[in-house]
Design a protein around this motif. Structure first.
Motif, PDB file in Angstrom:
ATOM      1  N   ARG A 103       0.844  -1.202   0.000  1.00  0.00           N
ATOM      2  CA  ARG A 103       0.000   0.000   0.000  1.00  0.00           C
ATOM      3  C   ARG A 103       0.883   1.258   0.000  1.00  0.00           C
ATOM      4  O   ARG A 103       2.049   1.197   0.418  1.00  0.00           O
ATOM      5  CB  ARG A 103      -0.936  -0.008   1.202  1.00  0.00           C
ATOM      6  N   GLY A 104       0.296   2.345  -0.487  1.00  0.00           N
ATOM      7  CA  GLY A 104       1.054   3.593  -0.581  1.00  0.00           C
ATOM      8  C   GLY A 104       1.330   4.179   0.797  1.00  0.00           C
ATOM      9  O   GLY A 104       0.426   4.340   1.602  1.00  0.00           O
ATOM     10  N   ARG A 105       2.584   4.421   1.067  1.00  0.00           N
ATOM     11  CA  ARG A 105       2.949   5.095   2.328  1.00  0.00           C
ATOM     12  C   ARG A 105       3.690   6.375   1.952  1.00  0.00           C
ATOM     13  O   ARG A 105       4.360   6.434   0.911  1.00  0.00           O
ATOM     14  CB  ARG A 105       3.898   4.220   3.165  1.00  0.00           C
ATOM     15  N   PRO A 106       3.550   7.375   2.809  1.00  0.00           N
ATOM     16  CA  PRO A 106       4.278   8.623   2.506  1.00  0.00           C
ATOM     17  C   PRO A 106       5.776   8.344   2.412  1.00  0.00           C
ATOM     18  O   PRO A 106       6.340   7.712   3.309  1.00  0.00           O
ATOM     19  CB  PRO A 106       3.971   9.523   3.706  1.00  0.00           C
ATOM     20  N   GLY A 107       6.330   8.721   1.280  1.00  0.00           N
ATOM     21  CA  GLY A 107       7.768   8.612   1.119  1.00  0.00           C
ATOM     22  C   GLY A 107       8.265   7.243   0.710  1.00  0.00           C
ATOM     23  O   GLY A 107       9.455   7.064   0.469  1.00  0.00           O
ATOM     24  N   ALA A 108       7.322   6.223   0.599  1.00  0.00           N
ATOM     25  CA  ALA A 108       7.773   4.872   0.243  1.00  0.00           C
ATOM     26  C   ALA A 108       8.067   4.822  -1.254  1.00  0.00           C
ATOM     27  O   ALA A 108       7.386   5.484  -2.047  1.00  0.00           O
ATOM     28  CB  ALA A 108       6.701   3.855   0.608  1.00  0.00           C
ATOM     29  N   PRO A 109       9.052   4.009  -1.689  1.00  0.00           N
ATOM     30  CA  PRO A 109       9.333   3.904  -3.128  1.00  0.00           C
ATOM     31  C   PRO A 109       8.240   3.080  -3.817  1.00  0.00           C
ATOM     32  O   PRO A 109       7.542   2.309  -3.169  1.00  0.00           O
ATOM     33  CB  PRO A 109      10.669   3.166  -3.157  1.00  0.00           C
ATOM     34  N   LYS A 110       8.088   3.270  -5.132  1.00  0.00           N
ATOM     35  CA  LYS A 110       7.122   2.461  -5.890  1.00  0.00           C
ATOM     36  C   LYS A 110       7.602   1.022  -5.915  1.00  0.00           C
ATOM     37  O   LYS A 110       8.792   0.776  -6.086  1.00  0.00           O
ATOM     38  CB  LYS A 110       7.020   2.999  -7.319  1.00  0.00           C
ATOM     39  N   PRO A 111       6.654   0.025  -5.794  1.00  0.00           N
ATOM     40  CA  PRO A 111       7.073  -1.379  -5.882  1.00  0.00           C
ATOM     41  C   PRO A 111       7.633  -1.669  -7.269  1.00  0.00           C
ATOM     42  O   PRO A 111       7.203  -1.072  -8.248  1.00  0.00           O
ATOM     43  CB  PRO A 111       5.776  -2.178  -5.655  1.00  0.00           C
ATOM     44  N   LYS A 112       8.580  -2.571  -7.323  1.00  0.00           N
ATOM     45  CA  LYS A 112       9.217  -2.887  -8.597  1.00  0.00           C
ATOM     46  C   LYS A 112       8.322  -3.848  -9.385  1.00  0.00           C
ATOM     47  O   LYS A 112       8.003  -4.929  -8.915  1.00  0.00           O
ATOM     48  CB  LYS A 112      10.584  -3.545  -8.329  1.00  0.00           C
ATOM     49  N   PRO A 113       7.880  -3.470 -10.585  1.00  0.00           N
ATOM     50  CA  PRO A 113       7.017  -4.380 -11.370  1.00  0.00           C
ATOM     51  C   PRO A 113       7.819  -5.576 -11.877  1.00  0.00           C
ATOM     52  O   PRO A 113       9.033  -5.482 -12.062  1.00  0.00           O
ATOM     53  CB  PRO A 113       6.553  -3.515 -12.542  1.00  0.00           C
ATOM     54  N   VAL A 114       7.085  -6.690 -12.069  1.00  0.00           N
ATOM     55  CA  VAL A 114       7.715  -7.904 -12.601  1.00  0.00           C
ATOM     56  C   VAL A 114       7.263  -8.075 -14.046  1.00  0.00           C
ATOM     57  O   VAL A 114       6.066  -8.095 -14.333  1.00  0.00           O
ATOM     58  CB  VAL A 114       7.295  -9.130 -11.768  1.00  0.00           C
TER      59      VAL A 114
END
Ligand code: CUA
Length: 355
Positions: free
Chosen positions: A72-83
């Motif tokens: 889930r989106g968190r402030p400041g978290a990086p985008k998950p890496k797509p596969v």
């Protein structure tokens, strides 16, 4: 946020368990309590498919909920890496569903063939004729015995129903015995070679009375096109078949005897037959043994004296579209019978004495 988890889980669990609990009660028309090999076959297939789909549901939901929270989106978290283009993953998620489909398809096809198999040679043939809005049952092997709305069969013997309709499409369904199957219009006669003649073959495994109904909307009284299967011990069935060849003679001078005389001299006999009497009409239900029937008008009302009287007076008021005239109302193109209230009482007494 964290404190809401247990409540959300509890609601989810309840939503899953409640429908299961409600399916476990005693219902007269349930497919979950089969009393024939046909019903057993369908019920087992149902549970097999049910648990596979439940497995898929659980796996998908758990993964989905995990991913929703994990990424889930968190402030400041990086985008998950797509596969992209992960061959191993793609093989796995193609292979697993394909295997599940095979696991579901093979037993399903097996059941389709099992429930369409030809009847064994010792099967008892019953011709089922669907009509607006009642059922006729004929037993060609029992000297053409005919009855209506109440299907009597012996336990532990294969039964082959050969079915057709005289008017529109009906559907034969006695849930605990198995089915359902369409009853298609094939006006002239039952012909096993005719593709319009549908069949159900089953072997009842328990004695008892099992409710059924028409399962295809067939007109305004479709809901009153019920039937009752009476599965009897084999000796009782033979005794029943014997009892249906004749009808009791009312005591001279009794109300029942008056009723018989009125019945035999009125338009009743244009449509109804009572075995062992001069009534041999073919258009309406055969009334032999009527006193033993569970209902009036194919399940429209319980079979009591008041209800039989009400029915004879005005069938269409109880069952819209019934093709039987009342005392003052026409029905099915037949003029009113014109019977008086006293005459109706006598006829009802006579019919209920047919046991
Ligand atoms: Cu016959 Cu619905």
């Amino acid at each position: 946020m964290k404190t809401r988890w247990p409540r959300a889980l509890a609601i989810a669990a309840l939503a899953f368990v409640l429908p299961l609990l409600t399916a476990c009660g005693e219902y007269p028309q349930t497919t979950f309590s089969p009393v024939s090999d046909f019903g057993e076959e369908v019920n087992q297939l149902f549970w097999w498919v049910f648990w596979w789909t439940m497995g898929i549901l659980v796996v998908v939901q758990v993964l989905l909920i995990y991913i929703l929270f994990r990424y889930r989106g968190r402030p400041g978290a990086p985008k998950p890496k797509p596969v992209y283009g992960h061959t191993g993953l793609e093989i796995v998620w193609t292979l697993i569903p394909a295997l599940i489909i095979v696991f579901i398809a093979v037993p399903t096809i097996r059941s389709v063939f099992a429930t369409q198999a030809p009847a064994p040679p010792n099967a008892l043939t019953v011709e089922v004729i669907g009509r607006q809005f009642w059922w006729e049952f004929r037993y060609p092997e029992l000297n053409g015995l005919v009855t209506a709305n109440q299907l009597h069969v012996p336990v532990d013997r294969p039964i082959e129903l050969r079915m057709r309709s005289t008017d529109v499409i009906h559907s034969f369904w006695i849930p605990r015995l198995g089915g359902k199957r369409d009853v298609a219009p094939a006006p002239r006669r039952i012909d096993p070679q005719d593709l319009r003649t549908t069949r159900i073959v089953f072997t009842p495994s328990e004695t008892g009375e099992f409710l059924g109904e028409c399962a295809e909307f067939c007109g305004q009284s479709h809901a009153f096109m019920r039937m009752l299967a009476v599965v009897m011990p084999q000796q009782d069935f033979a005794a029943w078949a014997q009892s249906m060849t004749t009808s009791p003679e009312p005591a001279p001078g009794s109300l029942e005897a008056q009723g018989r005389d009125i019945f035999m001299s009125s338009t009743c006999i244009a449509c109804h037959a009572i075995n062992g009497t001069n009534a041999v009409g073919q258009l309406g239900p055969n009334l032999t043994g009527f006193g033993n029937r569970w209902a009036v008008g194919a399940g429209a009302l319980p079979n009591t004296r008041e209800n039989v009287v009400a029915w004879i007076k005005n069938p269409a008021a109880i069952k819209p579209g019934a093709r039987m005239p009342g005392t003052q109302t026409e029905g099915g193109g037949i003029p009113p019978t014109g019977l008086t209230d006293e005459q109706v009482e006598a006829v009802a007494a006579y019919l209920l004495s047919l046991r």
